[in-house]
Design a protein around this motif. Structure first.
Motif, PDB file in Angstrom:
ATOM      1  N   GLU A 188      15.852 -13.907   7.445  1.00 29.21           N
ATOM      2  CA  GLU A 188      14.760 -14.739   6.908  1.00 29.21           C
ATOM      3  C   GLU A 188      13.441 -13.977   6.930  1.00 29.21           C
ATOM      4  N   GLY A 189      13.172 -13.271   8.015  1.00 31.91           N
ATOM      5  CA  GLY A 189      11.930 -12.504   8.123  1.00 31.91           C
ATOM      6  C   GLY A 189      11.876 -11.366   7.130  1.00 31.91           C
ATOM      7  N   LEU A 190      12.982 -10.641   6.995  1.00 31.09           N
ATOM      8  CA  LEU A 190      13.004  -9.524   6.051  1.00 31.09           C
ATOM      9  C   LEU A 190      12.872 -10.032   4.615  1.00 31.09           C
ATOM     10  N   ALA A 191      13.420 -11.202   4.331  1.00 29.51           N
ATOM     11  CA  ALA A 191      13.279 -11.778   2.990  1.00 29.51           C
ATOM     12  C   ALA A 191      11.798 -12.064   2.681  1.00 29.51           C
ATOM     13  N   GLN A 192      11.037 -12.459   3.698  1.00 29.95           N
ATOM     14  CA  GLN A 192       9.597 -12.682   3.494  1.00 29.95           C
ATOM     15  C   GLN A 192       8.901 -11.377   3.133  1.00 29.95           C
ATOM     16  N   ALA A 193       9.481 -10.263   3.538  1.00 31.45           N
ATOM     17  CA  ALA A 193       8.916  -8.959   3.214  1.00 31.45           C
ATOM     18  C   ALA A 193       9.431  -8.438   1.879  1.00 31.45           C
ATOM     19  N   GLY A 194      10.322  -9.184   1.240  1.00 31.18           N
ATOM     20  CA  GLY A 194      10.889  -8.734  -0.026  1.00 31.18           C
ATOM     21  C   GLY A 194      12.052  -7.787   0.150  1.00 31.18           C
ATOM     22  N   VAL A 195      12.714  -7.889   1.293  1.00 34.04           N
ATOM     23  CA  VAL A 195      13.846  -7.005   1.599  1.00 34.04           C
ATOM     24  C   VAL A 195      15.099  -7.854   1.758  1.00 34.04           C
ATOM     25  N   ILE A 227      12.518  -8.872  -4.761  1.00 36.51           N
ATOM     26  CA  ILE A 227      12.972  -7.774  -3.891  1.00 36.51           C
ATOM     27  C   ILE A 227      12.115  -6.545  -4.175  1.00 36.51           C
ATOM     28  N   ARG A 228      11.669  -5.903  -3.132  1.00 38.33           N
ATOM     29  CA  ARG A 228      10.862  -4.686  -3.275  1.00 38.33           C
ATOM     30  C   ARG A 228      11.709  -3.543  -3.822  1.00 38.33           C
ATOM     31  N   MET A 229      11.036  -2.677  -4.563  1.00 36.89           N
ATOM     32  CA  MET A 229      11.698  -1.515  -5.144  1.00 36.89           C
ATOM     33  C   MET A 229      11.168  -0.237  -4.496  1.00 36.89           C
ATOM     34  N   VAL A 230      12.073   0.701  -4.276  1.00 32.14           N
ATOM     35  CA  VAL A 230      11.714   2.021  -3.766  1.00 32.14           C
ATOM     36  C   VAL A 230      11.619   2.936  -4.980  1.00 32.14           C
ATOM     37  N   MET A 248      15.123  -2.519  -2.125  1.00 32.44           N
ATOM     38  CA  MET A 248      15.153  -2.426  -0.656  1.00 32.44           C
ATOM     39  C   MET A 248      16.164  -3.452  -0.124  1.00 32.44           C
ATOM     40  N   THR A 249      17.420  -3.123  -0.305  1.00 30.22           N
ATOM     41  CA  THR A 249      18.512  -3.931   0.236  1.00 30.22           C
ATOM     42  C   THR A 249      19.331  -3.018   1.133  1.00 30.22           C
ATOM     43  N   TYR A 250      19.680  -3.526   2.300  1.00 32.34           N
ATOM     44  CA  TYR A 250      20.324  -2.681   3.304  1.00 32.34           C
ATOM     45  C   TYR A 250      21.478  -3.405   3.972  1.00 32.34           C
ATOM     46  N   SER A 261       0.824  -1.221   0.000  1.00 34.80           N
ATOM     47  CA  SER A 261       0.000   0.000   0.000  1.00 34.80           C
ATOM     48  C   SER A 261       0.854   1.266   0.000  1.00 34.80           C
ATOM     49  N   LEU A 262       2.078   1.161   0.468  1.00 33.02           N
ATOM     50  CA  LEU A 262       2.986   2.308   0.477  1.00 33.02           C
ATOM     51  C   LEU A 262       3.713   2.476  -0.862  1.00 33.02           C
ATOM     52  N   GLY A 263       3.468   1.554  -1.812  1.00 35.38           N
ATOM     53  CA  GLY A 263       4.052   1.677  -3.141  1.00 35.38           C
ATOM     54  C   GLY A 263       5.371   0.965  -3.340  1.00 35.38           C
ATOM     55  N   TYR A 264       5.764   0.114  -2.403  1.00 38.71           N
ATOM     56  CA  TYR A 264       7.011  -0.628  -2.533  1.00 38.71           C
ATOM     57  C   TYR A 264       6.685  -1.997  -3.133  1.00 38.71           C
ATOM     58  N   THR A 265       6.689  -2.062  -4.448  1.00 37.78           N
ATOM     59  CA  THR A 265       6.298  -3.289  -5.142  1.00 37.78           C
ATOM     60  C   THR A 265       7.504  -4.202  -5.330  1.00 37.78           C
ATOM     61  N   ARG A 266       7.215  -5.475  -5.484  1.00 37.90           N
ATOM     62  CA  ARG A 266       8.287  -6.458  -5.687  1.00 37.90           C
ATOM     63  C   ARG A 266       8.722  -6.469  -7.150  1.00 37.90           C
ATOM     64  N   GLY A 267      10.022  -6.566  -7.328  1.00 36.96           N
ATOM     65  CA  GLY A 267      10.567  -6.718  -8.679  1.00 36.96           C
ATOM     66  C   GLY A 267      10.492  -8.179  -9.096  1.00 36.96           C
ATOM     67  N   ALA A 268      10.974  -8.490 -10.281  1.00 39.55           N
ATOM     68  CA  ALA A 268      10.945  -9.848 -10.802  1.00 39.55           C
ATOM     69  C   ALA A 268      11.704 -10.830  -9.907  1.00 39.55           C
ATOM     70  N   ASN A 269      12.710 -10.338  -9.197  1.00 37.42           N
ATOM     71  CA  ASN A 269      13.508 -11.193  -8.311  1.00 37.42           C
ATOM     72  C   ASN A 269      12.911 -11.309  -6.903  1.00 37.42           C
TER      73      ASN A 269
END
Length: 189
Positions: free
Chosen positions: A182-189, A142-145, A159-161, A132-140
């Motif tokens: 592992e948890g952040l990966a479930q979020a696409g990060v 991973i979410r994109m900002v 969204m890699t940190y 809902s905040l606009g951080y959509t997942r890319g093909a891989n």
């Protein structure tokens, strides 16, 4: 006067062996993953005392930071935090000898704000929030900002940190980091 000898152990297994074989009279802390083993020894008394240590994830919230400014948004930080399985950390890393707190001061301080939590582990809701905040997942996956404009403009980026962990912990920080990762990966990060 009675002399006291202090021994510093770099290997917890050696300390536990010395404790169990009567070579030590007292230790101030037993590693979390060894408490249940030591409890089985009838010659050893374990005092389980609430500690003051708080293990936390701290986000760089400097309003002047030039990159990854999405991490300044409390909604993003909340969503990412909702994907950290605190109970798994308690069970696996601390062998059940920890509790959750929502404040750095923890349960031992009258300064703890009891209205902050507990934050529930709900990665599904976190994903909905990030969508809902606009951080959509890319093909891989991973979410994109999205690209931003203004003083701290930044191109669209994944969204890699970088996460820095301390090297002087009395628990398995590497295993804790793996659970967080592992948890952040479930979020696409």
């Amino acid at each position: 006067a009675q002399a006291v000898a202090l021994t510093y152990y770099t290997n917890a297994d050696s300390m536990i062996a010395d404790l169990q074989h009567g070579q030590l009279d007292w230790v101030d802390q037993v590693p979390f993953d060894a408490v249940n083993v030591v409890k089985k020894d009838s010659d050893v008394v374990i005092d389980n005392v609430a500690g003051s240590e708080t293990t936390n994830i701290t986000w760089n919230s400097n309003p002047r930071k030039p990159t990854n400014r999405e991490l300044l948004d409390p909604r993003v930080k909340k969503a990412l935090s909702m994907c950290v399985n605190r109970q798994q950390i308690i069970d696996v890393v601390f062998d059940g000898y920890a509790t959750t707190v929502e404040s750095l001061v923890g349960h031992i301080s009258p300064l703890e704000n009891p209205n902050l939590g507990p934050l529930q582990y709900d990665c599904s809701a976190a994903n909905t929030m990030l969508d809902s905040l606009g951080y959509t997942r890319g093909a891989n996956g991973i979410r994109m900002v999205p690209a931003t404009t203004g003083k701290y403009a930044q191109a669209a980026h994944p969204m890699t940190y970088e996460i820095v962990t301390p090297t002087s912990t009395d628990f398995n920080i590497d295993r804790e980091f793996e659970i967080v990762k592992e948890g952040l990966a479930q979020a696409g990060v």
